[in-house]
Design an enzyme around this catalytic site. Structure first.
Site, PDB file in Angstrom:
ATOM      1  N   CYS A 112       0.853  -1.185  -0.155  1.00 52.23           N
ATOM      2  CA  CYS A 112      -0.140   0.110  -0.071  1.00 52.23           C
ATOM      3  C   CYS A 112       0.788   1.192  -0.069  1.00 52.23           C
ATOM      4  O   CYS A 112       0.182   2.249  -0.200  1.00 52.23           O
ATOM      5  CB  CYS A 112      -0.858  -0.196   1.281  1.00 52.23           C
ATOM      6  SG  CYS A 112      -2.198  -1.598   1.231  1.00 52.23           S
ATOM      7  N   HIS A 278      -3.577   6.954   0.977  1.00 59.21           N
ATOM      8  CA  HIS A 278      -4.168   5.608   0.530  1.00 59.21           C
ATOM      9  C   HIS A 278      -5.525   5.312   0.999  1.00 59.21           C
ATOM     10  O   HIS A 278      -5.884   5.527   2.175  1.00 59.21           O
ATOM     11  CB  HIS A 278      -2.871   4.574   1.265  1.00 59.21           C
ATOM     12  CG  HIS A 278      -3.143   3.057   1.017  1.00 59.21           C
ATOM     13  ND1 HIS A 278      -3.625   2.519  -0.152  1.00 59.21           N
ATOM     14  CD2 HIS A 278      -3.632   2.102   2.072  1.00 59.21           C
ATOM     15  CE1 HIS A 278      -3.888   1.364  -0.056  1.00 59.21           C
ATOM     16  NE2 HIS A 278      -3.930   0.998   1.403  1.00 59.21           N
ATOM     17  N   ASN A 308     -10.165  -1.005  -1.820  1.00 65.52           N
ATOM     18  CA  ASN A 308      -8.417  -0.825  -1.872  1.00 65.52           C
ATOM     19  C   ASN A 308      -7.661  -1.467  -3.025  1.00 65.52           C
ATOM     20  O   ASN A 308      -7.728  -2.607  -3.128  1.00 65.52           O
ATOM     21  CB  ASN A 308      -8.005  -1.538  -0.419  1.00 65.52           C
ATOM     22  CG  ASN A 308      -6.633  -1.433  -0.158  1.00 65.52           C
ATOM     23  OD1 ASN A 308      -5.790  -0.873  -0.970  1.00 65.52           O
ATOM     24  ND2 ASN A 308      -6.325  -1.714   1.109  1.00 65.52           N
TER      25      ASN A 308
HETATM   26  O1  UT7 Z   1      -4.034  -1.242   3.155  1.00 59.74           O
HETATM   27  C1  UT7 Z   1      -3.958  -2.177   4.169  1.00 59.74           C
HETATM   28  C2  UT7 Z   1      -4.907  -3.356   4.215  1.00 59.74           C
HETATM   29  N1  UT7 Z   1      -5.834  -3.346   5.173  1.00 59.74           N
HETATM   30  C3  UT7 Z   1      -6.309  -2.694   5.890  1.00 59.74           C
HETATM   31  O2  UT7 Z   1      -6.255  -1.502   5.958  1.00 59.74           O
HETATM   32  C4  UT7 Z   1      -6.989  -3.145   7.167  1.00 59.74           C
HETATM   33  C5  UT7 Z   1      -7.556  -2.249   8.203  1.00 59.74           C
HETATM   34  N2  UT7 Z   1      -8.403  -2.552   9.005  1.00 59.74           N
HETATM   35  C6  UT7 Z   1      -9.783  -2.477   8.673  1.00 59.74           C
HETATM   36  O3  UT7 Z   1     -10.226  -1.653   7.560  1.00 59.74           O
HETATM   37  C7  UT7 Z   1     -10.929  -2.934   9.618  1.00 59.74           C
HETATM   38  O4  UT7 Z   1     -10.274  -3.665  10.803  1.00 59.74           O
HETATM   39  C8  UT7 Z   1     -11.815  -4.231   8.809  1.00 59.74           C
HETATM   40  C9  UT7 Z   1     -12.642  -3.536   7.694  1.00 59.74           C
HETATM   41  C10 UT7 Z   1     -11.121  -5.421   8.290  1.00 59.74           C
HETATM   42  C11 UT7 Z   1     -12.715  -4.997  10.058  1.00 59.74           C
HETATM   43  O5  UT7 Z   1     -13.652  -3.848  10.586  1.00 59.74           O
HETATM   44  P1  UT7 Z   1     -13.657  -3.730  12.250  1.00 59.74           P
HETATM   45  O6  UT7 Z   1     -14.574  -2.889  12.523  1.00 59.74           O
HETATM   46  O7  UT7 Z   1     -12.134  -3.630  12.810  1.00 59.74           O
HETATM   47  O8  UT7 Z   1     -14.405  -5.238  12.489  1.00 59.74           O
HETATM   48  P2  UT7 Z   1     -13.755  -6.489  13.363  1.00 59.74           P
HETATM   49  O9  UT7 Z   1     -12.584  -7.024  12.609  1.00 59.74           O
HETATM   50  O10 UT7 Z   1     -13.439  -6.063  14.897  1.00 59.74           O
HETATM   51  O11 UT7 Z   1     -15.019  -7.450  12.988  1.00 59.74           O
HETATM   52  C12 UT7 Z   1     -16.263  -7.272  13.763  1.00 59.74           C
HETATM   53  C13 UT7 Z   1     -17.065  -8.399  13.255  1.00 59.74           C
HETATM   54  C14 UT7 Z   1     -16.333  -9.798  13.451  1.00 59.74           C
HETATM   55  O12 UT7 Z   1     -17.445 -10.477  14.164  1.00 59.74           O
HETATM   56  P3  UT7 Z   1     -17.588 -11.066  15.670  1.00 59.74           P
HETATM   57  O13 UT7 Z   1     -16.194 -11.508  15.946  1.00 59.74           O
HETATM   58  O14 UT7 Z   1     -17.935  -9.709  16.386  1.00 59.74           O
HETATM   59  O15 UT7 Z   1     -18.673 -11.792  15.664  1.00 59.74           O
HETATM   60  C15 UT7 Z   1     -15.994 -10.201  12.199  1.00 59.74           C
HETATM   61  O16 UT7 Z   1     -15.946 -11.448  11.884  1.00 59.74           O
HETATM   62  O17 UT7 Z   1     -17.461  -8.477  11.923  1.00 59.74           O
HETATM   63  C16 UT7 Z   1     -17.092  -9.444  11.198  1.00 59.74           C
HETATM   64  N3  UT7 Z   1     -16.763  -9.443   9.969  1.00 59.74           N
HETATM   65  C17 UT7 Z   1     -17.720  -9.377   8.945  1.00 59.74           C
HETATM   66  N4  UT7 Z   1     -19.068  -9.259   8.769  1.00 59.74           N
HETATM   67  C18 UT7 Z   1     -19.818  -9.101   7.676  1.00 59.74           C
HETATM   68  C19 UT7 Z   1     -15.438  -9.251   9.581  1.00 59.74           C
HETATM   69  N5  UT7 Z   1     -15.636  -9.121   8.049  1.00 59.74           N
HETATM   70  C20 UT7 Z   1     -17.038  -9.087   7.733  1.00 59.74           C
HETATM   71  C21 UT7 Z   1     -17.641  -8.845   6.524  1.00 59.74           C
HETATM   72  N6  UT7 Z   1     -19.071  -8.828   6.518  1.00 59.74           N
HETATM   73  N7  UT7 Z   1     -17.220  -8.857   5.237  1.00 59.74           N
END
Ligand code: UT7
Length: 351
Positions: A112, A278, A308
């Site tokens: 990235c 980014h 992304n």
């Molecule tokens: O360029 C670098 C590349 N990567 C990044 O920049 C990633 C940076 N991080 C993020 O963007 C966020 O952390 C995410 C978008 C990946 C996730 O968002 P979050 O608010 O941090 O959610 P989380 O990981 O705390 O997950 C919350 C819940 C989980 O379920 P439980 O454990 O609370 O039951 C996940 O399993 O959301 C669930 N979850 C989803 N639900 C529906 C994770 N992905 C999805 C999805 N649809 N696609």
């Protein structure tokens, strides 16, 4: 002597994939994706389109805008984390597709942060008089990482329901599957001996590998063999990501590097006409914007449309702003990126 942008362009994968498409094949929702990331849609490539194809298509647009032909390009810097093949890099493949002379072609792998790293490398090559007219590309095909079995349905060419087993597999990678898109972008940079105002000004880049495994693909040459049925069964050929860790890194390091770079030049945030970050998550960018006190009209986000696209995000946003007239000649720009490695950095450009 300055390295000046003479042209820019970008292309996206052939297939528009709205969030609703994922609802069909995994446990997710359009609402979750929008609320957590800001993304509404992304584009995936058609079968047979590779990263070097996207790079070549974007380069043609940038070269046309710059008014340069294949004979004029004397260096390629190609930033990608998703090359066509394990080796060689995509730069040389693109060199041949574009009919460039047998000039040097360099792939760089800073994910990235690929574009901001590539800017510094390119500026150094131009200022060292190794090159005069350089093609800088950031291109990615992320979709092949995903272990989906029914691509026609994902791409909107069919409408099949997944089996329970397929749905479980897709749901296992849902946090990554919904975030990334396929696209390529390019700029033509030229050394201008007389220029003192416009062009690339300065950079600040960092790397810290101590947490590399918070965002990486586990398979690779650290294993013998580098790919095996076990690796595939464990989904170790798919990127692994600790989303919360990456999020925290981004909202900490991005403001830090901006403050440091601007501070070295005695610049305040208000003196920057445009910040181009980014595009990893709209919430990350909003948090960084707030932390730095950037006015809303000084920042441009387009993750809603493309997801992304790692090395391509910044040059896509830059090209959109140039074409729409949002960026005017002489404006001062700050590019900022952070991603796997971890690598992060910022660059200053007077357009
Ligand atoms: O360029 C670098 C590349 N990567 C990044 O920049 C990633 C940076 N991080 C993020 O963007 C966020 O952390 C995410 C978008 C990946 C996730 O968002 P979050 O608010 O941090 O959610 P989380 O990981 O705390 O997950 C919350 C819940 C989980 O379920 P439980 O454990 O609370 O039951 C996940 O399993 O959301 C669930 N979850 C989803 N639900 C529906 C994770 N992905 C999805 C999805 N649809 N696609």
């Amino acid at each position: 002597m300055r390295s000046v942008v003479k042209g820019s362009g970008f292309v996206v994968g052939e297939h528009l994939v709205p969030n609703a498409r994922f609802e069909k094949i995994m446990d997710t929702s359009d609402q979750w994706i929008r609320e957590r990331s800001g993304i509404e849609q992304r584009y995936f490539v058609a079968d047979g389109t590779s990263t070097s194809d996207l790079g070549a298509r974007a380069s043609k647009i940038a070269m046309e805008q710059a008014g340069v032909g294949p004979q004029d390009i004397d260096y390629v810097v190609f930033a990608t984390m998703t090359p066509d093949h394990f080796f060689p890099g995509s730069g040389s493949i693109m060199q041949s597709k574009l009919g460039l002379r047998n000039i040097p072609a360099l792939d760089i792998r800073q994910q990235c942060s690929g574009f901001v790293y590539a800017l510094q490398v390119s500026d150094a090559l131009l200022k060292a008089k190794v090159a005069k007219t350089l093609l800088l590309v950031g291109a990615e095909t992320h979709s092949p990482f995903m272990p989906f079995s029914d691509w026609p349905t994902i791409l909107g060419l069919a409408d099949n329901a997944p089996t329970e087993e397929q749905r479980a597999l897709h749901t296992a990678v849902r946090d990554r599957a919904v975030l990334f898109g396929d696209a390529g972008a390019a700029i033509v940079l030229q050394r201008d001996e007389e220029e003192t105002e416009r062009g690339l000004i300065d950079f600040e880049l960092h790397a810290d590998g101590s947490n590399y495994n918070k965002l990486y693909v586990p398979s690779g040459m650290a294993h013998r063999p580098y790919v095996s049925p076990e690796i595939i069964k464990q989904l170790d050929h798919v990127p692994h990501m600790d989303g919360k860790f990456v999020f925290r890194m981004a909202v900490t390091k991005m403001p830090e590097v901006v403050r440091s770079l601007l501070g070295r030049h005695g610049l305040t945030v208000d003196q920057i006409d445009h910040f181009i970050f980014h595009q990893a998550n709209l919430r990350i960018n909003e948090a960084v914007q707030q932390s730095l006190g950037i006015k809303p009209d000084r920042i441009y986000n387009n993750i809603q449309k493309y997801g992304n696209t790692t090395a391509a995000t910044i040059p896509i946003a830059y090209d959109e702003c140039r074409r729409s007239g949002r960026i005017k000649r002489g404006d001062l720009l700050c590019f900022v990126g952070l991603g796997a490695g971890f690598h992060w950095g910022a660059a200053l450009l007077r357009d």
